[in-house]
Design a protein around this motif. Structure first.
Motif, PDB file in Angstrom:
ATOM      1  N   SER A  41      36.728  50.230  34.276  1.00 22.67           N
ATOM      2  CA  SER A  41      36.708  50.356  35.734  1.00 22.67           C
ATOM      3  C   SER A  41      35.323  50.827  36.158  1.00 22.67           C
ATOM      4  O   SER A  41      34.507  51.196  35.310  1.00 22.67           O
ATOM      5  CB  SER A  41      37.707  51.416  36.194  1.00 22.67           C
ATOM      6  OG  SER A  41      39.012  50.965  36.070  1.00 22.67           O
ATOM      7  N   THR A  47      34.187  52.736  43.692  1.00 25.31           N
ATOM      8  CA  THR A  47      34.771  51.619  44.456  1.00 25.31           C
ATOM      9  C   THR A  47      35.076  52.061  45.889  1.00 25.31           C
ATOM     10  O   THR A  47      34.830  51.310  46.834  1.00 25.31           O
ATOM     11  CB  THR A  47      36.029  51.080  43.751  1.00 25.31           C
ATOM     12  OG1 THR A  47      35.702  50.829  42.383  1.00 25.31           O
ATOM     13  CG2 THR A  47      36.515  49.786  44.389  1.00 25.31           C
ATOM     14  N   GLU A  74      31.984  47.910  38.507  1.00 23.04           N
ATOM     15  CA  GLU A  74      32.403  47.631  37.130  1.00 23.04           C
ATOM     16  C   GLU A  74      31.246  47.071  36.292  1.00 23.04           C
ATOM     17  O   GLU A  74      31.215  47.247  35.076  1.00 23.04           O
ATOM     18  CB  GLU A  74      33.568  46.628  37.136  1.00 23.04           C
ATOM     19  CG  GLU A  74      34.963  47.256  37.240  1.00 23.04           C
ATOM     20  CD  GLU A  74      35.307  47.861  38.596  1.00 23.04           C
ATOM     21  OE1 GLU A  74      34.530  47.699  39.547  1.00 23.04           O
ATOM     22  OE2 GLU A  74      36.367  48.516  38.690  1.00 23.04           O
ATOM     23  N   ARG A 151      42.964  46.670  44.647  1.00 21.99           N
ATOM     24  CA  ARG A 151      42.689  48.003  44.117  1.00 21.99           C
ATOM     25  C   ARG A 151      43.544  48.295  42.889  1.00 21.99           C
ATOM     26  O   ARG A 151      44.710  47.937  42.842  1.00 21.99           O
ATOM     27  CB  ARG A 151      42.915  49.069  45.200  1.00 21.99           C
ATOM     28  CG  ARG A 151      42.006  48.929  46.418  1.00 21.99           C
ATOM     29  CD  ARG A 151      40.516  48.885  46.056  1.00 21.99           C
ATOM     30  NE  ARG A 151      40.071  50.015  45.263  1.00 21.99           N
ATOM     31  CZ  ARG A 151      39.629  51.168  45.768  1.00 21.99           C
ATOM     32  NH1 ARG A 151      39.550  51.328  47.066  1.00 21.99           N
ATOM     33  NH2 ARG A 151      39.241  52.138  44.968  1.00 21.99           N
ATOM     34  N   GLY A 152      42.927  48.904  41.929  1.00 22.84           N
ATOM     35  CA  GLY A 152      43.623  49.175  40.667  1.00 22.84           C
ATOM     36  C   GLY A 152      43.663  47.974  39.737  1.00 22.84           C
ATOM     37  O   GLY A 152      44.348  47.979  38.719  1.00 22.84           O
ATOM     38  N   SER A 154      41.830  46.650  37.496  1.00 22.66           N
ATOM     39  CA  SER A 154      41.393  46.641  36.087  1.00 22.66           C
ATOM     40  C   SER A 154      42.584  46.688  35.129  1.00 22.66           C
ATOM     41  O   SER A 154      42.498  46.195  34.007  1.00 22.66           O
ATOM     42  CB  SER A 154      40.479  47.829  35.797  1.00 22.66           C
ATOM     43  OG  SER A 154      39.315  47.717  36.554  1.00 22.66           O
TER      44      SER A 154
HETATM   45  N1  ASP Z   1      37.558  50.047  40.473  1.00 26.43           N
HETATM   46  C1  ASP Z   1      38.666  49.338  41.037  1.00 26.43           C
HETATM   47  C2  ASP Z   1      39.462  50.224  41.976  1.00 26.43           C
HETATM   48  O1  ASP Z   1      39.186  51.395  42.113  1.00 26.43           O
HETATM   49  C3  ASP Z   1      39.570  48.746  39.989  1.00 26.43           C
HETATM   50  C4  ASP Z   1      40.219  49.743  39.074  1.00 26.43           C
HETATM   51  O2  ASP Z   1      39.734  50.855  38.877  1.00 26.43           O
HETATM   52  O3  ASP Z   1      41.259  49.391  38.504  1.00 26.43           O
HETATM   53  O4  ASP Z   1      40.370  49.766  42.613  1.00 26.43           O
END
Ligand code: ASP
Ligand code: ADP
Ligand code: MG
Length: 412
Positions: A41, A47, A74, A151-152, A154
């Motif tokens: 990430s 982010t 990333e 979001r999220g 990764s």
């Molecule tokens: N950096 C991205 C986010 O904060 C993806 C991740 O961390 O999963 O959403």
């Protein structure tokens, strides 16, 4: 040759020191004989900062440029992780999404992975590379533009790689040591689960438990990926973390497995809407086209052919929703009195496969909230969950009360 996927989230790569610590863990798995695909990430907070810059520059931004900006966090950690591994004499190379390539749809900001051709990375493994460090969260659209996975995302990159490369396991390293009965930040009484079923994890994730992105759980379920969540700050043993697995592999469980919350919700009500065939389509079509993620929907009883329509969506999509409705009104597709937005609500949900065979679970939830004096604004249910929308200021209280009421403070 066995391939292992290891994903490190934002807090696990937040500093150079933490990247070094994560790299050591990767080095140990290489020493164990695995070829490793590391998904990283962006550094913690990065982010959010990038998203903030985009929103400040252009409130109703072009999603293609949003992706160009927010995917960049990333790239930094992928390169730094590869360099750190090289310093440890582990043959490693970094890859951005487009280089693999991680092929996605063109739904910018919430793209879905369509394919990950393994050839490029496999060729490097064949040449002696032991670790491929891949920038998570990003891919490339059929038009050749950079996309992000929401979001999220990764987590989803990690599971998709595990599926595409037939990995022995997908380990998600994060800042908690597994999946808990509820967010441990909300109550210290939350308990770590040794195992959780795909179905329950899917619901918890989609209802706000951000420990795993929903789509990652969907993919793990579909492709039977062995998925484990564990802490990057503790030394793992064989029983470390939480295994997300099939229902059949769980021996004991509570009727309710967990409580999830989603803080940043909004409730919107269109008043004085004409009650006629096609009205829901006329409202929710333009909302979908505007990229508004509508969640709960309630239509009031009709009086003299008029009704109210209430729905919820993430609070940061309220402006888009208001514009979509105003535009639809201007085009003469719908008519309504007012659009009333309540931006101080949160959603709290209980989840458990045991609900399929137990009656009275929803009633117990409502009684628990009543005893705390918490008013319920909207309710939705499915086979294995009940969700309520409440005033945001009561969110923590509701989670704690429900956690206790369903016996989650103690082991099943
Ligand atoms: N950096 C991205 C986010 O904060 C993806 C991740 O961390 O999963 O959403
Ligand atoms: P990462 O940056 O490693 O991807 P996230 O912040 O996305 O980590 O996800 C981990 C966080 O998820 C935890 O710090 C925790 O606050 C939150 N969380 C929410 N619900 C749960 C749950 N049921 N179990 C564990 N963590 C949860
Ligand atoms: Mg995450």
């Amino acid at each position: 040759m066995s391939i292992l996927v290891m994903k490190f989230g934002g807090t696990s790569v937040a500093t150079l020191d933490r990247i070094r610590r994560a790299a050591k863990r990767v080095g140990r798995e290489v020493a164990n004989g695995h070829d490793v695909i590391v998904i990283v990430s962006a550094m913690a907070g990065r982010t959010n900062e990038l998203v903030g810059w985009v929103e400040e520059t252009s409130p109703l931004f072009d999603a293609r440029e949003y992706d160009a900006v927010v995917s960049s966090g990333e790239n930094v950690t992928a390169g730094l992780m590869a360099l750190t591994l090289q310093e440890m004499d582990v043959p490693a190379r970094s890859w951005q999404g487009w280089q693999v390539p991680v092929q996605t749809t063109s739904a910018h900001a919430s793209a879905r992975i369509e394919a990950i051709p393994p050839e490029n990375i496999m060729a490097k493994f064949a040449e002696g590379m032991r670790v491929a460090v891949v920038a998570g969260f990003q891919g490339i659209s059929p038009e050749g533009r950079i996309t992000t996975l929401g979001r999220g995302g990764s987590d989803t990159t990690a599971v998709a790689f595990a599926a595409a490369f037939g990995a022995v396991r997908c380990d998600i390293y994060t800042d908690v040591d597994g999946v808990y009965t509820t967010d441990p930040r909300i109550t210290s009484k939350a308990r770590k689960l040794d195992r959780i079923s795909f179905e329950e994890m899917l619901e918890l994730a989609s209802l706000g438990a951000k420990v795993l992105q929903t789509r990652s759980v969907e993919l793990a379920m579909r492709y039977k990926v062995k998925l484990r969540v564990l802490s990057s700050f503790e030394e793992p043993d064989e029983t470390a973390g939480t295994l997300v697995c099939a229902e059949e592999d769980i021996v004991e469980s509570n009727v309710v497995a967990g409580v999830a919350h989603s803080r940043d919700e909004a409730k919107l009500t269109l008043t004085d809407v004409e009650d006629r065939p096609g009205i829901a389509a006329a409202i929710f079509g333009p909302l979908a086209d505007a990229g508004v993620n509508v969640d709960m929907i309630v239509q009031n009883i009709s009086e003299e052919g008029m009704t109210d329509m209430t729905f919820s969506c993430p609070v940061n999509e309220v402006k888009r929703a208001e514009k979509a409705m105003a535009d639809a009104k201007d085009r003469g597709e719908i008519d309504f009195g007012a659009l009333v937005a309540d931006t101080d609500v949160a959603k709290v949900s209980i989840v458990g496969i045991g609900m399929r065979s137990h009656a009275g679970v929803a009633a117990k939830m409502f009684k628990t909230l009543r005893d705390e004096g918490i008013n319920i604004k909207v309710i939705t249910t499915s086979e294995i969950k009940v969700s309520v929308l409440i005033d945001r200021k009561y969110m923590e209280l509701a989670v704690q009360a429900l956690h206790a009421a369903f016996g989650l403070d103690r082991a099943a």
